[in-house]
Design an enzyme around this catalytic site. Structure first.
Site, PDB file in Angstrom:
ATOM      1  N   SER A  63       0.849  -1.190   0.000  1.00 19.75           N
ATOM      2  CA  SER A  63       0.000   0.000   0.000  1.00 19.75           C
ATOM      3  C   SER A  63       0.884   1.240   0.000  1.00 19.75           C
ATOM      4  O   SER A  63       1.636   1.466   0.966  1.00 19.75           O
ATOM      5  CB  SER A  63      -0.888   0.025   1.248  1.00 19.75           C
ATOM      6  OG  SER A  63      -1.408   1.345   1.428  1.00 19.75           O
ATOM      7  N   HIS A 123      -1.115  -1.234  -4.327  1.00 22.69           N
ATOM      8  CA  HIS A 123      -2.409  -0.890  -3.705  1.00 22.69           C
ATOM      9  C   HIS A 123      -2.454   0.606  -3.417  1.00 22.69           C
ATOM     10  O   HIS A 123      -1.548   1.163  -2.780  1.00 22.69           O
ATOM     11  CB  HIS A 123      -2.567  -1.681  -2.403  1.00 22.69           C
ATOM     12  CG  HIS A 123      -3.913  -1.562  -1.750  1.00 22.69           C
ATOM     13  ND1 HIS A 123      -4.982  -2.346  -2.112  1.00 22.69           N
ATOM     14  CD2 HIS A 123      -4.344  -0.743  -0.764  1.00 22.69           C
ATOM     15  CE1 HIS A 123      -6.032  -2.027  -1.350  1.00 22.69           C
ATOM     16  NE2 HIS A 123      -5.666  -1.065  -0.531  1.00 22.69           N
ATOM     17  N   ASP A 164      -4.648   3.512  -1.632  1.00 19.17           N
ATOM     18  CA  ASP A 164      -5.742   3.817  -0.687  1.00 19.17           C
ATOM     19  C   ASP A 164      -6.242   5.228  -0.939  1.00 19.17           C
ATOM     20  O   ASP A 164      -5.636   6.201  -0.493  1.00 19.17           O
ATOM     21  CB  ASP A 164      -5.250   3.649   0.754  1.00 19.17           C
ATOM     22  CG  ASP A 164      -5.182   2.185   1.128  1.00 19.17           C
ATOM     23  OD1 ASP A 164      -4.124   1.709   1.518  1.00 19.17           O
ATOM     24  OD2 ASP A 164      -6.213   1.501   0.962  1.00 19.17           O
ATOM     25  N   MET A 166      -8.708   8.161  -0.422  1.00 16.56           N
ATOM     26  CA  MET A 166      -9.627   8.608   0.635  1.00 16.56           C
ATOM     27  C   MET A 166     -10.020  10.064   0.386  1.00 16.56           C
ATOM     28  O   MET A 166      -9.171  10.882   0.010  1.00 16.56           O
ATOM     29  CB  MET A 166      -8.937   8.491   2.004  1.00 16.56           C
ATOM     30  CG  MET A 166      -8.460   7.077   2.306  1.00 16.56           C
ATOM     31  SD  MET A 166      -7.613   7.010   3.892  1.00 16.56           S
ATOM     32  CE  MET A 166      -6.762   5.448   3.720  1.00 16.56           C
ATOM     33  N   HIS A 175      -8.325   1.150  -4.148  1.00 21.16           N
ATOM     34  CA  HIS A 175      -9.295   0.942  -3.059  1.00 21.16           C
ATOM     35  C   HIS A 175      -9.971   2.280  -2.777  1.00 21.16           C
ATOM     36  O   HIS A 175      -9.348   3.179  -2.215  1.00 21.16           O
ATOM     37  CB  HIS A 175      -8.520   0.422  -1.840  1.00 21.16           C
ATOM     38  CG  HIS A 175      -9.357   0.234  -0.613  1.00 21.16           C
ATOM     39  ND1 HIS A 175      -8.780  -0.067   0.600  1.00 21.16           N
ATOM     40  CD2 HIS A 175     -10.694   0.276  -0.396  1.00 21.16           C
ATOM     41  CE1 HIS A 175      -9.722  -0.192   1.525  1.00 21.16           C
ATOM     42  NE2 HIS A 175     -10.898   0.012   0.944  1.00 21.16           N
ATOM     43  N   MET A 228     -12.105   4.562  -0.843  1.00 19.91           N
ATOM     44  CA  MET A 228     -12.762   4.866   0.428  1.00 19.91           C
ATOM     45  C   MET A 228     -13.311   6.291   0.298  1.00 19.91           C
ATOM     46  O   MET A 228     -12.779   7.257   0.880  1.00 19.91           O
ATOM     47  CB  MET A 228     -11.760   4.749   1.592  1.00 19.91           C
ATOM     48  CG  MET A 228     -11.378   3.303   1.860  1.00 19.91           C
ATOM     49  SD  MET A 228      -9.955   3.112   2.948  1.00 19.91           S
ATOM     50  CE  MET A 228      -8.650   3.127   1.716  1.00 19.91           C
ATOM     51  N   MET A 258     -11.920  -5.372   5.540  1.00 22.26           N
ATOM     52  CA  MET A 258     -10.870  -4.544   6.136  1.00 22.26           C
ATOM     53  C   MET A 258     -10.577  -5.005   7.561  1.00 22.26           C
ATOM     54  O   MET A 258     -11.497  -5.313   8.323  1.00 22.26           O
ATOM     55  CB  MET A 258     -11.297  -3.077   6.148  1.00 22.26           C
ATOM     56  CG  MET A 258     -11.242  -2.447   4.767  1.00 22.26           C
ATOM     57  SD  MET A 258     -10.992  -0.690   4.869  1.00 22.26           S
ATOM     58  CE  MET A 258      -9.285  -0.648   5.387  1.00 22.26           C
ATOM     59  N   GLY A 265      -8.866   4.558   7.007  1.00 20.92           N
ATOM     60  CA  GLY A 265      -8.468   5.952   7.212  1.00 20.92           C
ATOM     61  C   GLY A 265      -6.967   6.130   7.341  1.00 20.92           C
ATOM     62  O   GLY A 265      -6.399   7.063   6.770  1.00 20.92           O
ATOM     63  N   PHE A 266      -6.318   5.210   8.055  1.00 20.70           N
ATOM     64  CA  PHE A 266      -4.892   5.436   8.304  1.00 20.70           C
ATOM     65  C   PHE A 266      -4.113   4.118   8.308  1.00 20.70           C
ATOM     66  O   PHE A 266      -4.638   3.084   8.714  1.00 20.70           O
ATOM     67  CB  PHE A 266      -4.694   6.151   9.656  1.00 20.70           C
ATOM     68  CG  PHE A 266      -5.374   7.497   9.689  1.00 20.70           C
ATOM     69  CD1 PHE A 266      -6.690   7.610  10.136  1.00 20.70           C
ATOM     70  CD2 PHE A 266      -4.730   8.640   9.209  1.00 20.70           C
ATOM     71  CE1 PHE A 266      -7.355   8.834  10.120  1.00 20.70           C
ATOM     72  CE2 PHE A 266      -5.380   9.877   9.201  1.00 20.70           C
ATOM     73  CZ  PHE A 266      -6.693   9.977   9.659  1.00 20.70           C
ATOM     74  N   GLY A 267      -2.867   4.198   7.868  1.00 25.32           N
ATOM     75  CA  GLY A 267      -1.997   3.038   7.962  1.00 25.32           C
ATOM     76  C   GLY A 267      -1.445   2.924   9.378  1.00 25.32           C
ATOM     77  O   GLY A 267      -1.694   3.768  10.235  1.00 25.32           O
ATOM     78  N   GLY A 268      -0.698   1.852   9.626  1.00 21.50           N
ATOM     79  CA  GLY A 268      -0.016   1.670  10.900  1.00 21.50           C
ATOM     80  C   GLY A 268      -0.894   1.286  12.070  1.00 21.50           C
ATOM     81  O   GLY A 268      -0.483   1.385  13.227  1.00 21.50           O
ATOM     82  N   ASP A 282      -6.606  -6.119   4.307  1.00 26.66           N
ATOM     83  CA  ASP A 282      -5.983  -4.797   4.228  1.00 26.66           C
ATOM     84  C   ASP A 282      -5.998  -4.134   5.609  1.00 26.66           C
ATOM     85  O   ASP A 282      -7.047  -3.758   6.116  1.00 26.66           O
ATOM     86  CB  ASP A 282      -6.811  -3.970   3.229  1.00 26.66           C
ATOM     87  CG  ASP A 282      -6.324  -2.550   3.059  1.00 26.66           C
ATOM     88  OD1 ASP A 282      -6.904  -1.836   2.219  1.00 26.66           O
ATOM     89  OD2 ASP A 282      -5.383  -2.149   3.768  1.00 26.66           O
ATOM     90  N   GLY A 283      -4.773  -4.068   6.198  1.00 25.12           N
ATOM     91  CA  GLY A 283      -4.679  -3.341   7.468  1.00 25.12           C
ATOM     92  C   GLY A 283      -4.056  -4.172   8.563  1.00 25.12           C
ATOM     93  O   GLY A 283      -4.603  -5.218   8.926  1.00 25.12           O
ATOM     94  N   GLY A 284      -2.904  -3.704   9.048  1.00 28.74           N
ATOM     95  CA  GLY A 284      -2.246  -4.400  10.159  1.00 28.74           C
ATOM     96  C   GLY A 284      -1.629  -5.722   9.767  1.00 28.74           C
ATOM     97  O   GLY A 284      -1.411  -6.600  10.605  1.00 28.74           O
ATOM     98  N   GLY A 287       1.316  -1.878   4.152  1.00 29.96           N
ATOM     99  CA  GLY A 287       1.990  -0.595   3.947  1.00 29.96           C
ATOM    100  C   GLY A 287       3.188  -0.506   4.878  1.00 29.96           C
ATOM    101  O   GLY A 287       4.346  -0.630   4.474  1.00 29.96           O
TER     102      GLY A 287
HETATM  103  C1  DX5 Z   1      -6.573   1.910   6.018  1.00 32.49           C
HETATM  104  C2  DX5 Z   1      -5.575   1.597   4.943  1.00 32.49           C
HETATM  105  C3  DX5 Z   1      -4.496   0.690   5.512  1.00 32.49           C
HETATM  106  C4  DX5 Z   1      -3.310   0.548   4.606  1.00 32.49           C
HETATM  107  C5  DX5 Z   1      -2.367  -0.520   5.114  1.00 32.49           C
HETATM  108  O1  DX5 Z   1      -7.577   2.716   5.489  1.00 32.49           O
HETATM  109  O2  DX5 Z   1      -6.239   0.955   3.857  1.00 32.49           O
HETATM  110  O3  DX5 Z   1      -5.082  -0.569   5.767  1.00 32.49           O
HETATM  111  O4  DX5 Z   1      -3.704   0.204   3.358  1.00 32.49           O
HETATM  112  O5  DX5 Z   1      -1.862  -0.047   6.277  1.00 32.49           O
HETATM  113  P1  DX5 Z   1      -0.780  -0.860   7.149  1.00 32.49           P
HETATM  114  O6  DX5 Z   1      -0.244  -1.979   6.318  1.00 32.49           O
HETATM  115  O7  DX5 Z   1       0.262   0.161   7.476  1.00 32.49           O
HETATM  116  O8  DX5 Z   1      -1.548  -1.349   8.325  1.00 32.49           O
HETATM  117 ZN    ZN Z   2      -6.709  -0.345   1.142  1.00 33.92          ZN
END
Ligand code: DX5
Ligand code: ZN
Length: 219
Positions: free
Chosen positions: A9, A34, A36, A38, A67, A69, A139, A144-147, A177-179, A199
């Site tokens: 991502s 990927h 994201d 938003m 993706h 959002m 998801m 909204g946010f990575g990490g 997608d996420g974590g 990401g």
């Molecule tokens: C949330 C994003 C995250 C991103 C991946 O809206 O879509 O899930 O892609 O983030 P990481 O891999 O840093 O959790």
């Molecule tokens: Zn995504």
């Protein structure tokens, strides 16, 4: 060894040199890129748009996995298709247009169509659309946010989708997608995930190749 695909991502990439980072991700073993997208309305963050996708299209031939959002995804299908998207995922929480009409619009551009759910949405929301999908995206963090930290109840959603897809007998990807990191990757792969979006676990590491192979070799 499994044949899971890795989709870095770029939300976690260096925005001052995205083309180079995307090229490096490809050279390090990425299977898709990927994006994201938003709009600061559907989710609190405002990240990137059509022009950014267009600008980096020439840096790789990997599929672009977009993706959305955003509150009005139906308005952006054609612009992202023209920018070089190969797959567009919209959200089941869409309230501004009929989901099946938007999925049809994506496919009318010869692009793969995906449907995502937010963590608090029951995964059964996917059911009516499953036969028309190329990909489902439960998801595993709040959009909204990575990490962020992986939400564990996503695991049962992956198992549910895996079972429904087997019953349907159609090849539909399960993208998580996420974590996603080397601890959570095996948990989702063993339940049927076929594409891992990551990401932080890739772009915040010094060596993308080992980061990607650690994710892929899990499970
Ligand atoms: C949330 C994003 C995250 C991103 C991946 O809206 O879509 O899930 O892609 O983030 P990481 O891999 O840093 O959790
Ligand atoms: Zn995504």
């Amino acid at each position: 060894m499994n044949n899971v695909k890795i989709a870095p991502s770029i939300l976690a990439a260096d925005f001052s040199k995205l083309g180079a980072d995307i090229r490096k991700a490809e050279e390090s073993g990425a299977d898709l890129i990927h994006f994201d997208i938003m709009d600061g309305h559907f989710v609190p963050n405002l990240t990137m748009g059509v022009d950014l996708v267009k600008a980096v299209r020439r840096y790789t031939d990997l599929p672009f996995d977009v993706h959305l959002m955003v509150t009005h995804p139906q308005d952006y299908i054609e612009p992202f298709a023209n920018a070089g998207a190969n797959l567009i995922t919209i959200h089941a929480e869409l309230a501004t247009a009929p989901i099946d009409a938007v999925l049809w619009k994506i496919k009318s551009f010869n692009i793969l169509a995906g449907l995502a759910t937010c963590p608090q949405t029951p995964i059964s929301a996917i059911d009516p659309y499953l036969p028309d999908l190329d990909l489902v995206l439960p998801m595993s963090v709040e959009p909204g946010f990575g990490g962020q930290k992986f939400i564990l109840n996503t695991l049962e959603k992956i198992s549910y989708l895996n079972q429904k897809i087997k019953e349907l007998g159609k090849a539909i990807d399960i993208e998580v997608d996420g974590g996603i990191n080397e601890d959570t990757a095996p948990l989702v792969i063993e339940r049927g995930a076929t594409i891992l979006v990551a990401g932080t676990a890739i772009f915040k590491q010094s060596n993308y190749t080992s980061a990607i192979s650690r994710l892929r070799q899990q499970g």
